[in-house]
Design an enzyme around this catalytic site. Structure first.
Site, PDB file in Angstrom:
ATOM      1  N   LYS A 216       0.817  -1.222   0.000  1.00 63.10           N
ATOM      2  CA  LYS A 216       0.000   0.000   0.000  1.00 63.10           C
ATOM      3  C   LYS A 216       0.847   1.267   0.000  1.00 63.10           C
ATOM      4  O   LYS A 216       2.040   1.241   0.279  1.00 63.10           O
ATOM      5  CB  LYS A 216      -0.948  -0.022   1.212  1.00 63.10           C
ATOM      6  CG  LYS A 216      -2.086  -1.016   1.024  1.00 63.10           C
ATOM      7  CD  LYS A 216      -3.162  -0.869   2.060  1.00 63.10           C
ATOM      8  CE  LYS A 216      -4.302  -1.837   1.720  1.00 63.10           C
ATOM      9  NZ  LYS A 216      -5.311  -1.908   2.773  1.00 63.10           N
ATOM     10  N   ARG A 250      -3.619  -9.994   5.390  1.00 58.41           N
ATOM     11  CA  ARG A 250      -4.076 -10.041   3.993  1.00 58.41           C
ATOM     12  C   ARG A 250      -2.912  -9.578   3.114  1.00 58.41           C
ATOM     13  O   ARG A 250      -2.439  -8.448   3.264  1.00 58.41           O
ATOM     14  CB  ARG A 250      -5.301  -9.133   3.837  1.00 58.41           C
ATOM     15  CG  ARG A 250      -5.933  -9.164   2.469  1.00 58.41           C
ATOM     16  CD  ARG A 250      -7.166  -8.267   2.428  1.00 58.41           C
ATOM     17  NE  ARG A 250      -7.807  -8.345   1.130  1.00 58.41           N
ATOM     18  CZ  ARG A 250      -7.441  -7.614   0.086  1.00 58.41           C
ATOM     19  NH1 ARG A 250      -6.461  -6.731   0.187  1.00 58.41           N
ATOM     20  NH2 ARG A 250      -8.067  -7.756  -1.075  1.00 58.41           N
TER      21      ARG A 250
END
Ligand code: 9MG
Length: 270
Positions: A216, A250
């Site tokens: 991210k 995740r």
């Protein structure tokens, strides 16, 4: 939790599972299955299958598009692999179809706030991950620098506590719930790191914590790396989250994440 994105526009792995369709995105089921198989071989115990991109700026897709992308992959994984399938969706219709096709977990970035979503999960035995997000994927990072929180940690915590209480009052038992602070969803880089630093506080809710930091922008911003060079930074953030009690990670990169989990386990049990 390994990620299988059946979307043309995910920020990290979008379009990789695409096959040639007449003017439109068409998912290659064999590629998706091979991706899931490799992740299970690397140690994944969940595969999260999603058909709607939740990257900043992403547009919503129709329910039918989501169903067409996600359900054949869930069915193929169910037939071939011994793994817990998670459906990354906020749509009640997709939730129902995913559960009927073998999904045992609903990963809802909108925390069952879509009308009908609570009922769809309640009518099943599936578990659900409730994530915090400020805004919507199409707009959430546009004003992230002006996004205001009195205290981001308190606000995210209060939101998740309220959603947990609401779900259990509606008949979704606490034992079926997971919580997730939603790294990158309507948060600045500083908000994300404050949440990471205080992650242990969320353990007070006594609900397993799932996190997603893989590749991210909170990793890219501090390392200066482009998306496909963020593995080391993602594993570093994962290790910090594990030390603060995160139970499910995740990730796009299962093998490296499993190494971080094994190192953390050895450290914790020394
Ligand atoms: C779908 N998706 C993208 N990022 C995510 C995150 O951080 N957590 C969860 N639960 N889902 C996510």
């Amino acid at each position: 939790m390994g990620i299988v994105n059946a979307t043309p526009d995910s920020f990290s792995d979008g379009a990789e599972l695409q096959t040639l369709g007449a003017n439109s995105f068409k998912i290659d089921i064999d590629k998706a299955l091979s991706r899931a198989e490799a992740m299970v071989a690397d140690g994944a115990t969940f595969i999260d299958v999603g058909g709607e991109s939740t990257r900043p700026g992403a547009a919503r897709v129709t329910e039918q598009e989501e169903l067409d992308r996600v359900i054949p992959i869930i069915e193929a994984i169910r037939l071939r692999l011994d793994v817990c399938i998670s459906a990354d969706t906020s749509s009640p219709r997709v939730m129902e179809a995913a559960i009927n096709s073998g999904a045992e977990l609903i990963n809802d970035v909108r925390a069952l706030l879509t009308p009908g979503a609570m009922e769809a999960v309640k009518a099943s035995k599936a578990a659900v991950c409730l994530m915090h997000m400020q805004g919507t994927p199409s707009s959430m990072q546009e004003n992230a620098s002006q996004t205001s929180y009195g205290s981001v940690v308190e606000e995210v915590y209060d939101f998740l506590r309220e959603r947990v209480e609401h779900c259990s009052s509606q008949g979704i038992e606490r034992s079926r719930l997971l919580i997730d602070p939603g790294f990158g969803f309507g948060k600045t880089v500083r908000h994300n790191y404050l949440l990471l630093k205080r992650l242990a506080y969320f353990s007070e809710l006594e609900i397993p914590i799932l996190i997603g930091v893989s590749r991210k922008s909170m990793i890219g911003e501090v390392t200066g790396r482009v998306v496909d060079q963020r593995l080391a930074g993602s594993v570093a953030a994962t290790t910090l989250a594990l030390a603060s009690g995160a139970m499910i990670i995740r990730t796009h990169d299962v093998a490296a994440t499993m190494d971080a989990i094994r190192v953390n386990s050895a450290y914790s049990s020394a």
